[in-house]
Write an enzyme that holds these catalytic residues in place. Structure first.
Site, mmCIF file in Angstrom:
data_model
loop_
_atom_site.group_PDB
_atom_site.id
_atom_site.type_symbol
_atom_site.label_atom_id
_atom_site.label_comp_id
_atom_site.label_asym_id
_atom_site.label_seq_id
_atom_site.Cartn_x
_atom_site.Cartn_y
_atom_site.Cartn_z
ATOM 1 N N SER A 79 -6.906 3.333 -14.844
ATOM 2 C CA SER A 79 -6.788 2.433 -15.857
ATOM 3 C C SER A 79 -7.368 1.153 -15.587
ATOM 4 O O SER A 79 -7.413 0.689 -14.496
ATOM 5 C CB SER A 79 -5.331 1.930 -16.194
ATOM 6 O OG SER A 79 -4.874 0.929 -17.073
ATOM 7 N N TYR A 92 3.056 -0.214 -13.419
ATOM 8 C CA TYR A 92 2.036 0.420 -13.897
ATOM 9 C C TYR A 92 0.594 -0.337 -13.382
ATOM 10 O O TYR A 92 -0.203 0.656 -12.689
ATOM 11 C CB TYR A 92 1.926 0.053 -15.462
ATOM 12 C CG TYR A 92 0.939 1.172 -16.109
ATOM 13 C CD1 TYR A 92 1.019 2.408 -16.355
ATOM 14 C CD2 TYR A 92 -0.457 0.537 -16.542
ATOM 15 C CE1 TYR A 92 0.045 3.257 -16.813
ATOM 16 C CE2 TYR A 92 -1.416 1.273 -17.021
ATOM 17 C CZ TYR A 92 -1.130 2.639 -17.301
ATOM 18 O OH TYR A 92 -1.988 3.648 -17.733
ATOM 19 N N LYS A 96 -1.421 2.542 -10.743
ATOM 20 C CA LYS A 96 -2.800 2.761 -10.944
ATOM 21 C C LYS A 96 -3.684 2.205 -9.962
ATOM 22 O O LYS A 96 -4.729 3.114 -9.723
ATOM 23 C CB LYS A 96 -3.238 2.140 -12.367
ATOM 24 C CG LYS A 96 -2.433 3.152 -13.455
ATOM 25 C CD LYS A 96 -2.794 4.459 -13.340
ATOM 26 C CE LYS A 96 -2.476 5.204 -14.761
ATOM 27 N NZ LYS A 96 -2.768 6.691 -14.803
#
Length: 187
Positions: A79, A92, A96
């Site tokens: 991402s 998150y 990532k």
């Protein structure tokens, strides 16, 4: 269909599958919480799926590729959030970022076996998860304002990039992150 956090179930499913030449690790969760409110369960689930499952599935598939003696390619879906902090995305963004580094280590260690490993790093993609997490017009307006192309990615934008990285057209590409962010990181 199985829970990728269940290593025994993954081993049983993948042991019965194959042979493999290509792998795309695309499963992810995004349990968005402010940093001060991150729960242990959200952290563990995110680590298990966004990082641990990629490591484990890739180990199984890469071992099979090596045993077959055939070249292969692995693409891990990361991402833009691995490169830039986003509010309420502490876990998150971190998982990532860890995935990006894991992919680089994999590229280094699997390269001698003719297995290429890369990541794609999209901006918000209009999947079900993307729509849920970015449906608030105020939240999405702020993000869109930072994307020079002025839009979120569609699924095909990501799929086409993955297909390129899996193909022989990228035969000398490994250890790279392909940004699919509409220019987000340059703004």
């Amino acid at each position: 269909c199985l829970d990728l956090a269940d290593w025994e179930a993954v081993e049983a499913a993948l042991g019965a599958a194959g042979p493999f030449e290509l792998l795309v690790n695309n499963a992810a969760v995004a349990e968005l919480q402010p940093f001060l409110e991150v729960t242990r369960s959200a952290l563990q689930r995110s680590l298990d799926v966004n990082f641990g499952a990629v490591l484990h599935v890739s180990q199984i598939v890469a071992r099979q590729m090596i045993a077959q003696g055939v070249p292969g390619a692995i693409v891990n879906v990361s991402s833009q959030a691995s490169k830039r902090a986003l509010r309420d995305h502490a876990v998150y963004c971190s998982t990532k970022s860890a995935l990006d580094m894991l992919s680089q280590v994999m590229a280094m260690e699997l390269g001698p076996h003719k297995i290429r490993v890369n990541t794609v790093n999209p901006t918000v993609v209009m999947t079900d998860m993307g729509r849920i997490n970015w449906s608030d017009p105020q939240k999405s307006a702020a993000m869109l304002a930072r994307i020079p192309l002025g839009k979120f990615a569609e699924v095909d934008d990501v799929v086409n990039s993955i297909l390129f990285l899996l193909s022989d057209k990228s035969a000398m590409t490994t250890g790279s992150s392909l940004m699919i962010d509409g220019g987000f990181l340059v703004s």
